[in-house]
Design a protein around this motif. Structure first.
Motif, PDB file in Angstrom:
ATOM      1  N   ASP A  87      31.048  51.550  51.648  1.00 21.71           N
ATOM      2  CA  ASP A  87      31.388  52.897  51.192  1.00 21.71           C
ATOM      3  C   ASP A  87      32.006  52.981  49.797  1.00 21.71           C
ATOM      4  OD1 ASP A  87      33.602  51.581  52.152  1.00 21.71           O
ATOM      5  OD2 ASP A  87      34.524  53.346  53.042  1.00 21.71           O
ATOM      6  N   HIS A  88      32.482  51.878  49.227  1.00 21.58           N
ATOM      7  CA  HIS A  88      33.059  51.940  47.880  1.00 21.58           C
ATOM      8  C   HIS A  88      33.168  50.538  47.263  1.00 21.58           C
ATOM      9  CE1 HIS A  88      36.587  50.844  50.237  1.00 21.58           C
ATOM     10  NE2 HIS A  88      37.211  50.548  49.113  1.00 21.58           N
ATOM     11  N   THR A  89      33.499  50.524  45.975  1.00 21.75           N
ATOM     12  CA  THR A  89      33.718  49.281  45.239  1.00 21.75           C
ATOM     13  C   THR A  89      35.132  49.302  44.686  1.00 21.75           C
ATOM     14  OG1 THR A  89      31.392  49.162  44.632  1.00 21.75           O
ATOM     15  CG2 THR A  89      32.921  47.842  43.328  1.00 21.75           C
ATOM     16  N   GLU A  90      35.848  48.191  44.823  1.00 18.06           N
ATOM     17  CA  GLU A  90      37.210  48.091  44.302  1.00 18.06           C
ATOM     18  C   GLU A  90      37.206  47.181  43.082  1.00 18.06           C
ATOM     19  OE1 GLU A  90      40.142  47.156  47.246  1.00 18.06           O
ATOM     20  OE2 GLU A  90      39.169  48.423  48.726  1.00 18.06           O
ATOM     21  N   TYR A  91      37.973  47.584  42.057  1.00 17.24           N
ATOM     22  CA  TYR A  91      38.034  46.849  40.797  1.00 17.24           C
ATOM     23  C   TYR A  91      39.448  46.327  40.566  1.00 17.24           C
ATOM     24  CZ  TYR A  91      33.540  48.998  39.849  1.00 17.24           C
ATOM     25  OH  TYR A  91      32.228  49.384  39.929  1.00 17.24           O
ATOM     26  N   TYR A  92      39.532  45.109  40.027  1.00 20.73           N
ATOM     27  CA  TYR A  92      40.814  44.454  39.773  1.00 20.73           C
ATOM     28  C   TYR A  92      40.812  43.872  38.363  1.00 20.73           C
ATOM     29  CZ  TYR A  92      41.184  44.691  44.834  1.00 20.73           C
ATOM     30  OH  TYR A  92      41.219  45.136  46.125  1.00 20.73           O
ATOM     31  N   THR A  93      41.962  43.924  37.708  1.00 18.21           N
ATOM     32  CA  THR A  93      42.135  43.295  36.404  1.00 18.21           C
ATOM     33  C   THR A  93      42.492  41.830  36.623  1.00 18.21           C
ATOM     34  OG1 THR A  93      42.879  45.364  35.451  1.00 18.21           O
ATOM     35  CG2 THR A  93      43.453  43.348  34.250  1.00 18.21           C
ATOM     36  N   VAL A  94      41.767  40.940  35.938  1.00 20.51           N
ATOM     37  CA  VAL A  94      41.931  39.501  36.112  1.00 20.51           C
ATOM     38  C   VAL A  94      42.545  38.894  34.850  1.00 20.51           C
ATOM     39  CG1 VAL A  94      40.702  37.321  36.422  1.00 20.51           C
ATOM     40  CG2 VAL A  94      39.943  39.352  37.641  1.00 20.51           C
ATOM     41  N   LYS A  95      43.486  37.991  35.046  1.00 16.52           N
ATOM     42  CA  LYS A  95      44.055  37.198  33.953  1.00 16.52           C
ATOM     43  C   LYS A  95      44.178  35.770  34.445  1.00 16.52           C
ATOM     44  CE  LYS A  95      46.493  40.723  31.439  1.00 16.52           C
ATOM     45  NZ  LYS A  95      45.495  40.895  30.430  1.00 16.52           N
ATOM     46  N   GLY A  96      43.992  34.817  33.535  1.00 15.30           N
ATOM     47  CA  GLY A  96      44.090  33.435  33.962  1.00 15.30           C
ATOM     48  C   GLY A  96      44.017  32.444  32.830  1.00 15.30           C
ATOM     49  N   VAL A  97      43.962  31.181  33.215  1.00 19.28           N
ATOM     50  CA  VAL A  97      43.971  30.062  32.274  1.00 19.28           C
ATOM     51  C   VAL A  97      43.016  29.002  32.808  1.00 19.28           C
ATOM     52  CG1 VAL A  97      45.407  28.237  31.279  1.00 19.28           C
ATOM     53  CG2 VAL A  97      46.378  30.483  31.662  1.00 19.28           C
ATOM     54  N   ILE A  98      42.361  28.296  31.902  1.00 16.93           N
ATOM     55  CA  ILE A  98      41.596  27.103  32.283  1.00 16.93           C
ATOM     56  C   ILE A  98      42.164  25.931  31.507  1.00 16.93           C
ATOM     57  CG2 ILE A  98      39.787  27.626  30.584  1.00 16.93           C
ATOM     58  CD1 ILE A  98      37.890  26.052  32.540  1.00 16.93           C
ATOM     59  N   GLN A  99      42.406  24.849  32.236  1.00 14.98           N
ATOM     60  CA  GLN A  99      42.906  23.634  31.603  1.00 14.98           C
ATOM     61  C   GLN A  99      42.372  22.444  32.378  1.00 14.98           C
ATOM     62  OE1 GLN A  99      47.037  23.718  30.744  1.00 14.98           O
ATOM     63  NE2 GLN A  99      47.072  21.652  29.945  1.00 14.98           N
ATOM     64  N   ASP A 100      41.741  21.529  31.677  1.00 16.26           N
ATOM     65  CA  ASP A 100      41.165  20.322  32.281  1.00 16.26           C
ATOM     66  C   ASP A 100      40.200  20.649  33.424  1.00 16.26           C
ATOM     67  OD1 ASP A 100      42.692  18.756  30.536  1.00 16.26           O
ATOM     68  OD2 ASP A 100      44.396  18.735  31.921  1.00 16.26           O
ATOM     69  N   GLY A 101      39.436  21.744  33.262  1.00 16.48           N
ATOM     70  CA  GLY A 101      38.448  22.118  34.259  1.00 16.48           C
ATOM     71  C   GLY A 101      39.015  22.841  35.466  1.00 16.48           C
ATOM     72  N   ILE A 102      40.320  23.063  35.494  1.00 21.07           N
ATOM     73  CA  ILE A 102      40.970  23.776  36.594  1.00 21.07           C
ATOM     74  C   ILE A 102      41.281  25.195  36.129  1.00 21.07           C
ATOM     75  CG2 ILE A 102      42.954  23.859  38.161  1.00 21.07           C
ATOM     76  CD1 ILE A 102      41.068  21.471  38.612  1.00 21.07           C
ATOM     77  N   VAL A 103      40.847  26.184  36.929  1.00 23.22           N
ATOM     78  CA  VAL A 103      41.026  27.593  36.605  1.00 23.22           C
ATOM     79  C   VAL A 103      42.080  28.171  37.539  1.00 23.22           C
ATOM     80  CG1 VAL A 103      39.899  29.853  36.536  1.00 23.22           C
ATOM     81  CG2 VAL A 103      38.621  27.799  35.888  1.00 23.22           C
ATOM     82  N   THR A 104      43.063  28.852  36.979  1.00 23.51           N
ATOM     83  CA  THR A 104      44.020  29.613  37.784  1.00 23.51           C
ATOM     84  C   THR A 104      43.896  31.072  37.372  1.00 23.51           C
ATOM     85  OG1 THR A 104      45.798  29.175  36.205  1.00 23.51           O
ATOM     86  CG2 THR A 104      45.649  27.715  38.094  1.00 23.51           C
ATOM     87  N   LEU A 105      43.766  31.939  38.357  1.00 32.82           N
ATOM     88  CA  LEU A 105      43.582  33.367  38.109  1.00 32.82           C
ATOM     89  C   LEU A 105      44.544  34.188  38.956  1.00 32.82           C
ATOM     90  CD1 LEU A 105      39.681  33.656  38.367  1.00 32.82           C
ATOM     91  CD2 LEU A 105      41.035  33.608  36.272  1.00 32.82           C
TER      92      LEU A 105
END
Length: 159
Positions: A87-105
């Motif tokens: 019935d709907h789509t939800e949107y979120y603002t994402v922020k993060g970092v990638i270091q040595d192939g590891i992503v944190t969001l």
């Protein structure tokens, strides 16, 4: 105005002008020149583009049901995460970092009527078909008040 007042006034004005010039130059260097340089010299994996969820809990996901549009400047990530239901789509603002192939969001809802939030840690790797991220999402559901963790894998659709 006598000469002393004129000198004091010119001193104040020149001090304000010098402060304005200094603040403007420091803003240009801090917010534009340094990020531009770091982005140009970044040598790690590039995650720019559209990512769609491939599996959740090891099961295939309906295409485009969950996606992220990621923009990358140096090792800093930003963008939009969205998931669709019937019935709907939800949107979120994402922020993060990638270091040595590891992503944190982390992400927060764009709607003020939603209290969901989440965080994730992913490992990036290349498969034969595309760049992929696999890891775990920890999310807070405002509807139920539950905090859950879910294994998930994303696949890069476009760069």
């Amino acid at each position: 105005m006598d000469q002393t007042m004129c000198v004091v006034f010119l001193g104040i004005v020149s001090s304000l002008v010098a402060t304005f010039i200094f603040l403007t130059l420091s803003w240009l260097v801090r917010d534009n020149l340094i990020p531009w340089y770091l982005d140009k010299t970044y040598r790690g994996v590039r995650l720019d583009g559209l990512w769609t969820a491939a599996t959740i809990n090891g099961e295939a996901v309906v295409q485009n049901q969950m996606s992220m549009q990621i923009a990358q400047k140096s090792n800093l990530l930003s963008g939009v995460y969205f998931h669709a239901s019937t019935d709907h789509t939800e949107y979120y603002t994402v922020k993060g970092v990638i270091q040595d192939g590891i992503v944190t969001l982390t992400w927060h809802p764009q709607s003020k009527k939603t209290v969901d939030a989440g965080a994730a840690v992913f490992r990036t790797y290349s498969s034969q078909s595309a760049l992929r991220m696999t890891g775990t999402i920890v999310l807070y559901s405002g509807g139920t008040g539950a905090v859950d963790s879910v294994p998930i894998e994303f696949s890069q659709v476009t760069t």
